[in-house]
Scaffold this motif. Structure first.
Motif, mmCIF file in Angstrom:
data_model
loop_
_atom_site.group_PDB
_atom_site.id
_atom_site.type_symbol
_atom_site.label_atom_id
_atom_site.label_comp_id
_atom_site.label_asym_id
_atom_site.label_seq_id
_atom_site.Cartn_x
_atom_site.Cartn_y
_atom_site.Cartn_z
ATOM 1 N N LEU A 42 -1.330 3.640 -9.959
ATOM 2 C CA LEU A 42 -0.307 4.658 -9.768
ATOM 3 C C LEU A 42 -0.948 6.033 -9.722
ATOM 4 O O LEU A 42 -1.779 6.364 -10.571
ATOM 5 C CB LEU A 42 0.700 4.588 -10.924
ATOM 6 C CG LEU A 42 1.879 5.554 -10.893
ATOM 7 C CD1 LEU A 42 2.795 5.248 -9.718
ATOM 8 C CD2 LEU A 42 2.642 5.491 -12.202
ATOM 9 N N SER A 43 -0.556 6.823 -8.734
ATOM 10 C CA SER A 43 -1.011 8.215 -8.619
ATOM 11 C C SER A 43 0.201 9.132 -8.690
ATOM 12 O O SER A 43 1.193 8.918 -7.980
ATOM 13 C CB SER A 43 -1.754 8.435 -7.294
ATOM 14 O OG SER A 43 -2.931 7.659 -7.231
ATOM 15 N N GLU A 78 5.265 10.007 -6.855
ATOM 16 C CA GLU A 78 4.296 9.008 -7.287
ATOM 17 C C GLU A 78 4.023 8.026 -6.154
ATOM 18 O O GLU A 78 4.906 7.732 -5.346
ATOM 19 C CB GLU A 78 4.789 8.265 -8.528
ATOM 20 C CG GLU A 78 6.091 7.527 -8.345
ATOM 21 C CD GLU A 78 6.582 6.896 -9.631
ATOM 22 O OE1 GLU A 78 6.343 7.482 -10.709
ATOM 23 O OE2 GLU A 78 7.195 5.808 -9.565
ATOM 24 N N SER A 79 2.786 7.567 -6.102
ATOM 25 C CA SER A 79 2.361 6.616 -5.085
ATOM 26 C C SER A 79 1.788 5.388 -5.784
ATOM 27 O O SER A 79 0.963 5.513 -6.696
ATOM 28 C CB SER A 79 1.305 7.246 -4.161
ATOM 29 O OG SER A 79 0.779 6.285 -3.270
ATOM 30 N N PRO A 95 0.818 -1.217 0.000
ATOM 31 C CA PRO A 95 0.000 0.000 0.000
ATOM 32 C C PRO A 95 0.852 1.267 0.000
ATOM 33 O O PRO A 95 1.813 1.380 0.763
ATOM 34 C CB PRO A 95 -0.797 -0.128 1.297
ATOM 35 C CG PRO A 95 0.123 -0.876 2.226
ATOM 36 C CD PRO A 95 0.962 -1.777 1.359
ATOM 37 N N ASP A 96 0.520 2.195 -0.844
ATOM 38 C CA ASP A 96 1.099 3.541 -0.797
ATOM 39 C C ASP A 96 2.634 3.517 -0.790
ATOM 40 O O ASP A 96 3.276 4.177 0.022
ATOM 41 C CB ASP A 96 0.574 4.279 0.440
ATOM 42 C CG ASP A 96 0.862 5.778 0.377
ATOM 43 O OD1 ASP A 96 0.963 6.305 -0.743
ATOM 44 O OD2 ASP A 96 0.992 6.398 1.446
ATOM 45 N N SER A 97 3.227 2.734 -1.703
ATOM 46 C CA SER A 97 4.684 2.775 -1.865
ATOM 47 C C SER A 97 5.040 4.037 -2.655
ATOM 48 O O SER A 97 4.500 4.267 -3.734
ATOM 49 C CB SER A 97 5.171 1.525 -2.594
ATOM 50 O OG SER A 97 4.926 0.371 -1.814
ATOM 51 N N ARG A 98 5.969 4.837 -2.136
ATOM 52 C CA ARG A 98 6.213 6.160 -2.716
ATOM 53 C C ARG A 98 7.625 6.279 -3.311
ATOM 54 O O ARG A 98 8.583 5.710 -2.795
ATOM 55 C CB ARG A 98 6.000 7.250 -1.663
ATOM 56 C CG ARG A 98 4.548 7.357 -1.231
ATOM 57 C CD ARG A 98 4.305 8.503 -0.283
ATOM 58 N NE ARG A 98 2.888 8.630 0.022
ATOM 59 C CZ ARG A 98 2.043 9.415 -0.623
ATOM 60 N NH1 ARG A 98 2.490 10.164 -1.631
ATOM 61 N NH2 ARG A 98 0.771 9.472 -0.291
#
Length: 281
Positions: free
Chosen positions: A191-192, A154-155, A137-140
């Motif tokens: 991806l965000s 990016e997340s 979860p939410d690897s940045r």
């Protein structure tokens, strides 16, 4: 109750509750945590992105801090393992700006992985087969700005499904070695992107199909109940992802921009030392 009809919820609870109460002592007796692992170490990490014709767009490499926590639980004839892995640090970035000029900066990386493994040992054999479900979860990954070139963050969110094999062998002086191999895949990662660098709001993409191969080796003494013992672990993993589909993003200026995640490969080598507490053996 007439055939073909579903029992009402109240009837289901009347049947389930006594059954669960009957099974609870047996489950509790068979499903008791047997092992606790704590680990700290370092992870050499590489990241490469590729264009449509296979040319390298950028590369990153660096050393990350790594930590792990795992709990072993034998239950219902299986060896269950719940594990948390953490990584953080920086990688040196070598690429090009949107104008094609060489660009050197760094990326800050932070990731976490939760996973649940189930191992089925073969009786009288050193081999086991396993399956696992993982969630990242939410690897940045954040690129630092350089001069007039603005960085961005990016997340990434990814689910993993894996199949594995394990072989354990005895070593001199009552030590043990254990090899593991895993093949993972799963749904496409989401991806965000921080759209400020693109002159837009947050950009949401879907990556391409992916797969990963991992090998690991662990060295530890023979378990002794009630004692903390040292262990040493090594792991290599290579993940490949194909390019994602382009997404049209409307810039603040009103212009449309096609954005996609290029194909990439991430390779990691991890060395960890830790302590293991055997609770029941």
């Amino acid at each position: 109750m007439k055939p073909g009809l579903t029992p009402p919820p109240q009837g289901l609870w009347r049947m389930l509750v006594p059954g669960l109460a009957f099974l609870a002592p047996a489950v509790q007796a068979a499903c008791v945590p047997s092992q606790l692992d704590l680990g700290l170490g370092a992870q050499a990490s590489r990241w490469h992105e590729e264009g449509e014709s296979g040319e390298r767009l950028l590369s990153e490499r660096g050393t990350l801090r790594a930590a792990s926590l795992a709990v072993g639980l034998p239950c219902a004839g299986l060896q269950w393992v719940a594990q948390l892995d953490l990584e953080s640090g920086t990688r040196d970035y070598q690429g090009r700006s949107t104008t094609g000029a060489p660009l050197s900066t760094e990326s800050r990386v932070r990731s976490q992985r939760l996973q649940l493994q189930a191992w089925r040992p073969f009786e009288g054999s050193a081999w086991s087969v396993g399956a696992r479900l993982g969630w990242e979860p939410d690897s940045r990954r954040a690129l630092a700005s350089v001069g007039a070139v603005q960085g961005y963050e990016e997340s990434r969110d990814r689910w993993r499904l894996g199949l594995g094999a394990r072989w354990q062998h005895e070593l001199p002086a009552a030590w043990q070695g254990r090899w593991e191999a895993w093949l993972d895949s799963g749904p496409r990662a989401r991806l965000s992107l921080d759209g400020e660098a693109f002159g837009a709001r947050a950009v949401r993409l879907e990556e391409g199909r992916w797969s990963s191969l991992a090998l690991a080796w662990t060295l530890s003494p023979a378990p002794q109940a009630g004692r903390w013992q040292p262990w040493l672990g090594w792991r290599w993993e290579s993940l490949r992802s194909r390019a994602g589909e382009p997404v049209a993003v409307r810039m603040d200026s009103g212009r449309l921009l096609a954005v996609s995640q290029p194909a990439y490969r991430q390779s990691d080598w991890r060395l960890v030392a830790g302590l293991r507490l055997t609770l029941d053996y």
